[in-house]
Each structure stands twice: as C-alpha cells, then as structure tokens.
Design an enzyme around this catalytic site. Sequence first.
Site, short mmCIF file in Angstrom:
data_model
loop_
_atom_site.label_atom_id
_atom_site.label_comp_id
_atom_site.label_asym_id
_atom_site.label_seq_id
_atom_site.Cartn_x
_atom_site.Cartn_y
_atom_site.Cartn_z
N GLN A 106 42.90 47.34 15.18
CA GLN A 106 43.50 46.04 15.66
C GLN A 106 43.38 44.69 14.17
O GLN A 106 44.82 44.56 13.78
CB GLN A 106 43.79 45.58 17.24
CG GLN A 106 43.80 45.89 17.92
CD GLN A 106 43.77 45.44 19.57
OE1 GLN A 106 43.95 44.33 19.39
NE2 GLN A 106 44.40 46.45 20.42
N ALA A 139 61.40 33.48 -17.75
CA ALA A 139 60.15 34.06 -17.07
C ALA A 139 59.75 33.68 -15.40
O ALA A 139 59.08 35.10 -15.34
CB ALA A 139 59.00 33.76 -18.54
N ILE A 191 48.06 30.88 -25.65
CA ILE A 191 48.89 31.98 -25.39
C ILE A 191 49.33 32.78 -25.30
O ILE A 191 48.21 33.41 -26.22
CB ILE A 191 49.89 31.19 -27.30
CG1 ILE A 191 49.28 29.60 -27.32
CG2 ILE A 191 50.72 31.30 -27.83
CD1 ILE A 191 50.62 28.88 -25.87
N GLY A 225 55.16 28.74 -27.96
CA GLY A 225 53.66 28.20 -27.96
C GLY A 225 54.06 27.01 -27.30
O GLY A 225 54.96 25.92 -28.16
N THR A 241 52.04 25.50 -12.21
CA THR A 241 50.90 25.77 -11.61
C THR A 241 51.93 26.38 -9.81
O THR A 241 53.10 25.96 -10.01
CB THR A 241 49.73 25.36 -11.37
OG1 THR A 241 50.32 24.31 -11.03
CG2 THR A 241 49.72 24.65 -12.80
N ASP A 254 51.56 24.05 -7.15
CA ASP A 254 51.19 23.20 -7.07
C ASP A 254 52.66 22.00 -7.96
O ASP A 254 53.67 21.63 -7.04
CB ASP A 254 50.07 22.13 -7.26
CG ASP A 254 48.91 22.66 -5.68
OD1 ASP A 254 49.64 23.42 -4.80
OD2 ASP A 254 48.14 22.33 -5.86
N GLU A 277 53.27 29.30 -16.33
CA GLU A 277 54.38 29.63 -16.05
C GLU A 277 54.50 28.27 -14.79
O GLU A 277 55.55 28.33 -13.63
CB GLU A 277 55.28 30.69 -15.77
CG GLU A 277 55.11 31.55 -16.46
CD GLU A 277 56.26 31.89 -17.44
OE1 GLU A 277 56.40 30.60 -17.01
OE2 GLU A 277 56.14 32.27 -18.64
N LEU A 332 61.02 29.08 -19.38
CA LEU A 332 60.04 29.10 -18.23
C LEU A 332 61.27 29.76 -17.23
O LEU A 332 60.91 30.71 -16.67
CB LEU A 332 59.96 27.84 -17.88
CG LEU A 332 58.68 27.89 -19.54
CD1 LEU A 332 58.01 25.75 -19.30
CD2 LEU A 332 57.56 28.49 -19.39
#
Lengths: 306, 421, 253
Positions: free
Chosen positions: B313, B276, B197, B164, B399, B401, B397, B273
């Site tokens: 193609q 992960a 979560i 969390g 974003t 950006d 995890e 993180l």
Amino acid sequence: MDVTVIADSTDDGLTPVTAQLVGAATSIGGNPTVLCPGGVGASEAASISGVSKVISVEGDCFGTYEGGAWATALDSQATGDLVLAAASPRGRDIAASLAALRKIPIIQDATGLEVGLVVSRPIYSGKAMETSNVEGPCVITLRANAFDAAPDGGTSEVSTVNQSADVGLAVKEAIAKASERLDVTEADIIISGGRGMGEPSNFSHLNEVADMIGAAVGASRAAVDTWEEIPHSMQVGQTGKTVTPSLYIAVGISGAIQHLAGMKTSKYIVAINKDPDAPIFGVADYGIVATWEDALPALKTELAKL
Amino acid sequence: MRRGLLNASRVKRGGASWQRSFALRGRDRSDMAYEALDFYDIDALLTEEEKMVRDMVRDWVDKEVIPNIEDACRDGIFPDKWRVDLGEMGILGAPLKGYGCPGLSYIAYGLICQELERGDSGVRSFASVQGSLAMYPIWDFGSEEQKNHYLPRMASGELIGCFGLTEPDYGSNPGDMITRAEDKGDYYLLNGAKMWITNGTIADLAVVWAKLDGVIRGFIVEKDDPGFSAPEMTGKHSLKASVTSELVFQDCMIPKDRILPGVKGLKGPFSCLNNARYGISWGAVGAAQSCFNSTKEYALSRIQFGHPIASFQLIQNKLSWMLREITKAQLLAYHLGKKKDDGTWIPEHISLAKMNNVDIALEIARMSRDIHGANGILDEYPIMRHMANLESVKTYEGTHDIHNLILGRHITGIQSFTREP
Amino acid sequence: MAIGVLLKQVPDTTAKIGVSGGRVDESAVSKWSMSPYDEYALESALKLKESGGGDVVAITCGPARAGKMLTDAAAVGADTLMHVQIDSHDSIDSTQIQSILAAALERAGCNVVFCGKQAADTNGGSTGPGVAMLMGASCVSHVSEVSADAGGYLALRASSGGDERVHVSAPCVFAFDKGSEELRRPNVRGIMMAKKKVIETVSPEDLGVSMGESRVTVVSHSPPPEKPPGQKFEGADSVATVVSKLRDEANVI
Ligand SMILES: Cc1cc2nc3c(=O)[nH]c(=O)nc-3n(C[C@H](O)[C@H](O)[C@H](O)COP(=O)(O)OP(=O)(O)OC[C@H]3O[C@@H](n4cnc5c(N)ncnc54)[C@H](O)[C@@H]3O)c2cc1C
Ligand SMILES: Cc1cc2nc3c(=O)[nH]c(=O)nc-3n(C[C@H](O)[C@H](O)[C@H](O)COP(=O)(O)OP(=O)(O)OC[C@H]3O[C@@H](n4cnc5c(N)ncnc54)[C@H](O)[C@@H]3O)c2cc1C
C-alpha cells in the site's frame, strides 16, 4: 481432387518442404501432381510416396528468377482447384503471381489445412491465429515443418514439358553474401552467450552455430562488461536490447531478472547451462543441463543433419 | 545505458563506448514503444499537426537521446549531432513565425519541450535557450536586418545562441546588474561578466543584457568580437549534458547595429523568460512521465518479502500521488498553452505553471529514486539524472520562491522582493 | 513520371494484439503505424524521385483510420495521396485488394511501383507480385535498393547465394525487404505541408472495380496456441531430442 504442388527447391535440389506439401495434399484427400520449375528435383519428387505424377517444366525463363514469368510458364501445367506451394520467399512470390494470373485468391503461410477448405495461419507475426474458409479454386502456401512429410517410396512418372515465358529482368551482377553478422534485433533466431562461456574466444562456437541456422549472436551483460571483445551492441536485457525472436538459445547464462527482461517474450527459449538450478531453466521451453563444451558440438552435429 | 557499478572490472570506458552507442541507432522495432502517461486523454485535445510534431520528437528522443545521454553526461558535452538534428527537424524557435522559423502553436512548442525533457532537461534547455531566449528577442525586438541576418540560420541550427542576463552577484535580482555598455560613437563598448549562461561556450552569438546610460538594453555579441570570451563552467552535478559558461566582456567592442532597437528596461529579458518558462512547464511533465514509467515498471518487477513491491500500500500510495500530480500538471500546461495561443495569458499564469510543474516533477523524481532502492542511484535508470537536472530547473528561469513572490504580489498588490519601497 | 507506393497501416509491431469474440480487437491496438517494409519502399521511391524527378503517389486501401498514415507519408515527401476506403480488410480477399490497387495505380498513371515484401499484419507477401501480374509488369521481390539505369532501373535483390543486381524496365513493381538506406525523419516543414495536402478518397466503385463476393471468409481469430510447459533434459545426449522438438513441435528451425 486434383492438387498441383509447386516443388520448392534450391540449386542443390528439393527442400524438405516439397514432401510436406505432398503430405498436406494427401491428408485432405488430394491427388498431387508435382511441378518442378526448371526441372530441378524431378526424380527426387517422383520418389515421394503419394505423388501421382511429376511434370518437369523446362524453359529458358527458368535461367533467371522472376516469379511472374515462372508462374506464367507453370500455369499451363497446373490443374485442379488447389495449388500448393511453400511459404518460402520464392514459393510465396510464384504462388502470388499464379493466383493473380488465374484471378483466384491466395492464402500465404498456412499452418493448418482441412477439407472444406479450412485454412489456418498465424497473423501479426504469430501474436494471433486466423482460420478462414475458401470457396472455389485457390492457391495456398504452407509454412515449412507445419505439416507431416509424405514418406519416400513413390514411383510416379516424370514427364517433361517445354514451356517458357517472357522474362522482364536481367541479372547484371551477382554479389556473394557478405558474412556480416545479423543484429540481434533483426534476427529470428538468436544464440547468446554469458559469463559461462569462460573466454571471449569461445564465442566462436556460438558464431558457428549461428551461421548454420542464420542466427544472430547475443550476450549477457556479464559477458559484455567482462570482455572487451564482446560489444554492447550484442547485449540482451533490460539495459541492452529487447528481443522477441522465434527461438532464443541461452548458453552459459544464469537468467538474471534483468537478462530475462530482454528476452522472455521470445517464442521459444532453449537454455544450455551446467547448473540444474540456474533460473534460466524457469523460462526455458527446452532446457539442457550440460556444459557448453559438451552441448555445442552435439548441437552442430544435429543441425548439420537438418 | 551500459556501465554499472556492479562489475568491478570496468574494462571499457570513454570514447569507444561513445562510438559504439551511436552505432546502435536505427529502427529498433523490437523495443517496446514508449507509452506516455496520459490519464485524462490530453491527446484527444491535440490537433493532427501537434500530434505529428510530438511523435517526430518522441521518436528522435528514443533513438538519439536515450541511448546516448549517459555518455554525454559523463563526458559533460552536448553532442553536436543533436544540434544538427534539432535544426533538421525544424523545431528551434517553434512558435515564432516568419524568417525561416517554424510558426507552430504554443501547444506544439510545449509538446516539443515535454518530449525533449523526457529524454533530458539538458536537451530541452538547449532548445529553450536557442528558441525562447536567443531567437525570440531578435524576432520581437530586433531590426529587420538583424532578423534576416540571424533568424533563418538559428532556426536551422547553423548558429547557436545564448542569453546573458544573470551575473555573479545578481541572480534573482537582475535589475541591479553591473554589466555596462558605453556609446563610443562608432561602436559600443561592453564591460562586465555574466554567469551560468547555458550554451555560452558553444554559442555563435549571445544576446546580452547590459545597462546603457542606466537603462537595460539588449545587445548581440558575436563569438569573435574583440574583448569577448566564454569560458566553460565545470563541476556541475546537474544538467551535465548541457554547456554552462561565463561570458566575460573586457572592453568588448561591438558595432552600433548590434543593439536591439525595440525594447528598453527589464521588459526585454522578462518577455524572453515568459516564453522559456512556459516551455519548462511542459518539459517538467516529460521528466515526470519518464520517472513514473520507470518506477511503475520497477515496482511491478521488484519482489521483496515474497511480493512485488507494487503490491504494497505504501508504494501504491506513492504511485497514485504521482499519477495525480502529473495529470494536474498536464492540465495546467495544456490550459496555459491554449491561453498563450489565444493571447489571454498574463505572466503570473506562467509563474504558477512553471513553479508547480517543476516542483512536482522534482518531488516525483525523488520519490522514484526512493522506490528504486539502491538501483535508483545508478545511471542504468533515468531517475537520478532527472532528479539532479530538476534541481537546476527549479532554480533557473526564476527560482521557485521568486515565482511565489510574483504570485504573492499578484494576490495582495504588495511586492515583497525587497524591503525598499 | 508518377512513382506509385503502396502502403498499408498495421498495428505497430510493438503493440499488443488481443482477441475478443473470435476477432482481433482492433480498438485495443495502442498504436497504428506504416508497415515496416513499406517504409523502406517509400524511402526508396523518394530517393528515386530526388535523383530523377517525378511525383511520388502514395496509395493505401484500408479503413478510414489509414488516412493518417498517408499524411505521415506526405510529411516525408510523398506528393499525391490516394485512399481507397473499404470497411475492413477482413471481408475482402487477395484478388479483390489487388484489383483495387492495380486500378488505383492506373488512375494515378504509375507504371513504376514500390511496396513492401509483406505487411506486418497478415505477413502475406501477395500484393507486390499479384499487382504486378494484373498490371502486366515485372515484379522484383526482396529488393533493398533501386536506382535509375539506362532507360530502366537497377535493383538490388536477395538471392539464394547472396545479392543480385538486376535490370528491369517499366512497367515494374519493386517489393521491398529491409532497405539499405536509413529512413528519413519527418520535419516541421514537411508536417506543415502534409497538413495542407488533400487525400483523394475514393471507393472501389469509383475506380471501376466491381467487388463481387469475397471467396475467403474469416471464420475466427484466436490467440496463439499455448506452448507446452518447459521440459528439462540431462546431459548433452539430449541435444538431438531438443533439436527434433524445435523442428517438429516448435517449428522454429
Ligand atoms: C540495473 C541492472 C541492469 C542490468 N541489465 C542487464 C542486461 O541488460 N542484460 C543482462 O544480461 N544482464 C543485466 N544485468 C546484470 C544481471 O543482473 C546479471 O548480472 C547478468 O545477466 C549475469 O550474466 P550471466 O548470466 O552471463 O553470468 P552469471 O550470472 O555469472 O552466469 C553464468 C552462468 O553460466 C553457467 N556456466 C558456467 N560455466 C558453464 C559451462 N561450461 N557450460 C554451461 N554453463 C556454464 C553457470 O552455471 C551460470 O548459470 C543488469 C543488472 C542490473 C543491476
Ligand atoms: C544550469 C543553469 C543554467 C542557467 N542558464 C542561464 C542562462 O542561460 N542565462 C541566464 O541569464 N541565467 C542562467 N542561469 C541562472 C539562473 O537564472 C539563476 O541561477 C537564477 O535566476 C537564480 O539566481 P541565483 O543563482 O543568483 O540565486 P539567488 O538569486 O542568489 O537566490 C538564492 C536563493 O534565494 C532566494 N531568494 C532570492 N531573492 C529572494 C527574495 N526576495 N525573497 C525570498 N527568497 C529570495 C531564491 O529563491 C533562492 O532560493 C542558469 C542557472 C543554472 C543553474
């Protein structure tokens, strides 16, 4: 050349393979002696043309099946450099035991036999063929229906020999065959029904055919989706199971691309459909343009004759 | 696997088909073997052990996940059998050593993620959260007692964990979190709420990040602790076979020995993180491989204007782009895995791989959807599911950006997350 | 007690088989696996060990590539691994392979042996009964279950009328059909242990088997015969024709 043929039998007598073994033996110039384990089918064997003699091998050991013991009992009567047996479960087992006992090579499941000896057989479940050369004495098992049967009309002598061997196992319990249906992925023959069966209850006709030839029953997705009674586990196709049986019989199935994706690699495909333009005929080795109402009863009749 | 929008008469639904598809298990030898795209022969770089682990998971996904995933998605559940199986295979917390954990290489951990996500991102999410986000902080920052108490049972799948960090108002910016812990002498008192979560409702324990005297600390909250609840969030169009929840703390009392003694500040959650995100860089490859295989097969068999569409193609251009991007993604993931194994990595390496691989996987899923035509929207094909899943993977995890900003800071030395200095 | 399991590595049944230059092209096989019936034999041997103790000895006779399959067997619980290395299966006949396996079993001290009823490459079915004969053992074929029973074993085997439970004492060989047990999956612990397990690699000569010359020589491999083009018949009367073709041309019923 003397050839020993080990008769292939069930409790009811000889199977048709025995005459094919004799046919194969004579086709390469052999002089076949047929051994009948436990005496089963001896008089039948004597009536196969081309058989030089029949030996009914009788003994206590034939009361219980054990391949090794049977082979040991048969061994003393097997003469010649070539022993032929059926590539049936028991035939393979007895033949392999006999070959090991005699310390000679065995080739199983032959579909071709020529003087020399040149033996051919399917390998990798039929994905390739192997041709090999055997020198000296050997045992070969032959696939059912791969060789022409010798005709009836023989009149050879039957002699009886008492010969037993030690049996190492004892049957404690016999369990009757539960008539549980095979899964489509495990079956060598599959008969599938589609929407053309009309009603789910009509699948009983497919079940009857399946029981006669040890087949599994499959279905198209239209059948599975339309009828509660037809479970998804029976579905063959892109979103069902992919199957490659030796024989696939499609009944009332149009042959949509997604169905074909699951079965087109079957070795032989038979289609029964009333529409002569149904795409399933495009992949069928044998197509029958007829309704299932007409074709299935005829199929049952023909299969019963086998 | 089954249904279709094709037949108006959808007679059968729900529970019955769920059971039915479980009955389909078993060794289905006649199915074509899954052949993973491996253009540059990454296989040859793997150890025997890594390949054996990969094959074990691959077989499991073929037999357990793929036949059942659509039912799980429709019902919005993570089947408990999968928890049991993952535990039995012994792949939870893959790279952790000791305390009943597998102790595999990071490459093996990556391969596990790749195979799981080839099945579904939800299954990989379960494993990522359990291993990297819940087991890892206990393993790295927990007390000896905590490790002995929780880790063996988490590795075996007996206990499920969740993580969390995100709050309703703080996602990319977790440092400003509101959730607070107070030291009450005999116990800690937690107040606040977490959101999004994974595994929350089905978890036996939660690793919760909260501020104690203004400093972020990790706490282990057990599901029966007073004042704690974990209601499930519903209505997701993505990761439907994964449970997502809120964690609510209302004067939640937890014993003093549940604080993770070994870490203070954002370093705690960020180290989790990192692991992960590393797994995700492999997982995305698995999802992309799945889309590629389906697309290649479809394009070869779909005839339009008298020819297989694969012969046009424009389609070949798309397929070749997919092959190119998957191959590059595999090389990134593999090389990063080697760096994880020999300890020469920096977090920015991971940002690059997570960002790139998820990005291309999502693009491949969208392109695959297009090539499948109308069929592409059906659950008969895995495409739309992967596509929708990957939208979550792109966001969680860190974003896409946020990873760009991490790399931007790395390149320029100037942070641009916030305007405040 | 040492429980022997004979395993053969074969092309996965889903793999394509291609022929080039008159031989099946082994290098083009995409995946090698343990022969499916052998998997059931192994599973049953492991069950027997779990119920009554003993060591499961996995034995294969094959080229170098087959070692991997022994490691796979160890990952699910095989205790001892023996690899009798030969160059190729092409050049040896049934008497030779059976002598090798019987000698390997003797060296490992196994008088209870599990194997598959036939391997998925040659689809033969000679190994179980042949090895049993050489060992002076009883062979129970088409077995789907084995358990320990009063100084011996109780095996469930297929018979013409259904199934039979038969009692047999060691030495004995069980040739497995598809078993009734679900096959176990490996797990990481098993894989880690398997990695550490040493494969005893021996040559036929090490086992005291003098190979001599194979009496069977493979002349060639070829693709399966082409099927005749599809034939279409009108009406239910044609069923008889089709059935006879299925029997005589196709050999499938
Ligand atoms: C993504 C996708 C996946 C799919 N996956 C599968 C799949 O896995 N498996 C599958 O099967 N389908 C699948 N389908 C469906 C497929 O496209 C077809 O709709 C389906 O196969 C049709 O089933 P059918 O042949 O039984 O029915 P129909 O197409 O309705 O054909 C019925 C046939 O029965 C014949 N017939 C009617 N009455 C009789 C009679 N008395 N005697 C003899 N013949 C009769 C008719 O001439 C007709 O040819 C899938 C479709 C999609 C879009
Ligand atoms: C299915 C699912 C499962 C999840 N599981 C967990 C879990 O188990 N545990 C957990 O703690 N969290 C979990 N999350 C939460 C996830 O980590 C957050 O959603 C993520 O960190 C983004 O936060 P946000 O959704 O609040 O978006 P925001 O932070 O509000 O971002 C919205 C948009 O703004 C952009 N943005 C934000 N800041 C900047 C900036 N400075 N410059 C430029 N662009 C910016 C972002 O890139 C994004 O495009 C999960 C999320 C999902 C969807």
